[in-house]
Write an enzyme that holds these catalytic residues in place. Structure first.
Site, short mmCIF file in Angstrom:
data_model
loop_
_atom_site.label_atom_id
_atom_site.label_comp_id
_atom_site.label_asym_id
_atom_site.label_seq_id
_atom_site.Cartn_x
_atom_site.Cartn_y
_atom_site.Cartn_z
N HIS A 295 0.82 -1.23 0.00
CA HIS A 295 0.00 0.00 0.00
C HIS A 295 0.85 1.27 0.00
CE1 HIS A 295 -3.57 -2.35 0.39
NE2 HIS A 295 -3.24 -2.83 1.57
N ASP B 200 -2.58 -10.59 -2.30
CA ASP B 200 -3.16 -10.09 -1.05
C ASP B 200 -4.64 -9.74 -1.29
OD1 ASP B 200 -2.06 -8.67 1.75
OD2 ASP B 200 -3.81 -7.64 0.90
C1 SP5 Z 1 -1.05 -5.21 3.95
C2 SP5 Z 1 -2.50 -5.21 4.27
O1 SP5 Z 1 -3.15 -6.25 4.21
N1 SP5 Z 1 -3.06 -4.04 4.65
C3 SP5 Z 1 -4.44 -3.98 4.94
C4 SP5 Z 1 -4.86 -2.63 5.38
C5 SP5 Z 1 -6.31 -2.62 5.70
N2 SP5 Z 1 -6.66 -1.41 6.36
C6 SP5 Z 1 -8.06 -1.22 6.53
C7 SP5 Z 1 -8.56 -1.98 7.71
C8 SP5 Z 1 -10.06 -1.85 7.78
C9 SP5 Z 1 -10.58 -2.84 8.78
N3 SP5 Z 1 -11.94 -3.11 8.52
C10 SP5 Z 1 -12.41 -4.07 9.46
C11 SP5 Z 1 -13.66 -4.74 9.04
C12 SP5 Z 1 -13.91 -5.85 10.01
N4 SP5 Z 1 -15.22 -6.39 9.89
ZN ZN Z 2 -4.16 -7.15 2.73
#
Ligand code: SP5
Ligand code: ZN
Length: 342
Positions: free
Chosen positions: A159, A195
């Site tokens: 990212h 991913d």
């Molecule tokens: C490297 C990688 O996998 N990065 C992922 C970043 C995700 N960031 C957003 C997280 C949002 C979490 N949402 C939670 C939903 C749970 N039901």
């Molecule tokens: Zn991811």
């Protein structure tokens, strides 16, 4: 298969993450790398080696020096301004705003971060640099004749773009490795991103180039992070037109949807005839991943590795996401075992 790993990942350890509006224990945590390393040992995958140190030069081949300078100094600026707890942005730069780097730490965080869920801690810069070294050491091992190498990177990288960070990523380990392969003499490189989340950083770094094919299978950006990149109609621009392949899948997708997408990605990469393949290896496609909504079972991961091996190209696996802490190690290593035909 050789694994490259450094304990220095532990230097990056966030206190909390904002998940669904609540502060919760972070899912991107040191235990992730520990459990993957344990699975490497249990599966007797092969030698585990410390990375060499490459310095910032190969990082600056991919990232803007302002981002690198910021990551190096953000913690000390933050501690001086606020105190010794995790540095997070309160705002982020939005459409149409002035893209000028502010002077204060809060302004700089808003300028370089895309979201508030990727804290900078005391050791983040050292850990991120060490993850880049882990990826670069993998490229060196492939150059020395290995057929497949596992770079157990943490923090992840896909990212992070040329001049911004986010999504638990600070430096784009896979892109740094791909650029380094080219700088070491490769003519063409492919990055396959499996991913769950779209590799927006990697896509944007190579979007206008024809020496790197980027192919990604990920959650539809209409539904999930990173939301603003990863659509199927993003095919590259200029010289890079036709060298970017996005295969977004809807929430709830399982192997029936995933397998044809994987085959399409592999077919595109085969046509590119790369000298090296970099796999951004996330296993957050797993059915019990806590932040994701695909439905891959544990039995699918060896098949992903087997399909990748059919390309018969020297392959670097760069660890990205995967948060189901109990099954994470097994799923990641099963991709590698499938690749090895184990
Ligand atoms: C490297 C990688 O996998 N990065 C992922 C970043 C995700 N960031 C957003 C997280 C949002 C979490 N949402 C939670 C939903 C749970 N039901
Ligand atoms: Zn991811």
């Amino acid at each position: 298969m050789l694994t490259v790993y450094s304990d220095r990942h532990r230097l990056h350890s966030a206190a909390a993450d904002l998940i669904n509006g609540r502060m919760e224990p972070p899912v991107e945590k040191p235990a992730r790398a520990d459990t993957i390393l344990n699975a490497v040992h249990s599966a007797q995958l092969g030698e585990v080696r410390e990375p060499a140190t490459f310095g910032v030069a190969p990082i600056l081949r991919v990232h803007d020096e302002r981002l690198v300078h910021f990551l190096e100094h953000a913690w000390s600026m933050w501690v001086e301004a606020h105190g010794p707890w995790d540095a997070v942005p309160r705002t982020c730069c939005a459409r149409g705003m002035q893209a000028r780097e502010p002077e204060t730490i809060d302004g700089k965080l808003a300028f370089f971060a895309t979201e508030p869920g990727t804290p900078i801690t005391a050791g983040t810069w050292d850990a991120a640099r060490s993850a880049a070294d882990v990826a670069l050491s993998g490229v060196a091992a492939l150059d020395a004749g290995a057929r497949g190498v596992f770079s157990l990177c943490r923090p992840p990288g896909h990212h992070a773009a040329r001049d911004y960070y986010g999504g638990y990523c600070f430096l784009n380990n896979a892109a740094i490795a791909a650029q380094n392969a080219l700088d070491r003499g490769a003519s063409r490189v492919a990055v396959l991103d499996v991913d769950y989340h779209h590799g927006n950083g990697t896509q944007s770094i190579f979007y206008e180039r024809s020496d790197v094919v980027f192919a990604s299978i990920h959650a539809d950006p209409r539904q999930d992070y990173p939301f603003f990149l990863g659509y199927a109609d993003e095919t590259g621009s200029g010289e890079g037109e036709g060298y970017n392949l996005n295969l977004p899948l809807r929430w709830g997708s399982g192997w029936d949807q995933y397998e044809p997408a994987l085959n399409a990605a592999i077919a595109r990469i085969r046509r590119h005839a790369p000298d090296m393949l970099i796999v951004s290896l996330g296993v957050d496609t797993f059915e019990r991943d806590p932040i994701s909504r695909f439905k891959l079972g544990a039995e699918q991961y060896p098949k992903i590795g087997h399909a990748i091996a059919s390309l018969r190209v020297p392959t670097l696996f760069v660890m990205e996401g995967g948060y189901a802490i109990d099954e994470l190690g097994m799923n990641a290593v099963n991709v590698l075992r499938g690749f090895e035909g184990m």
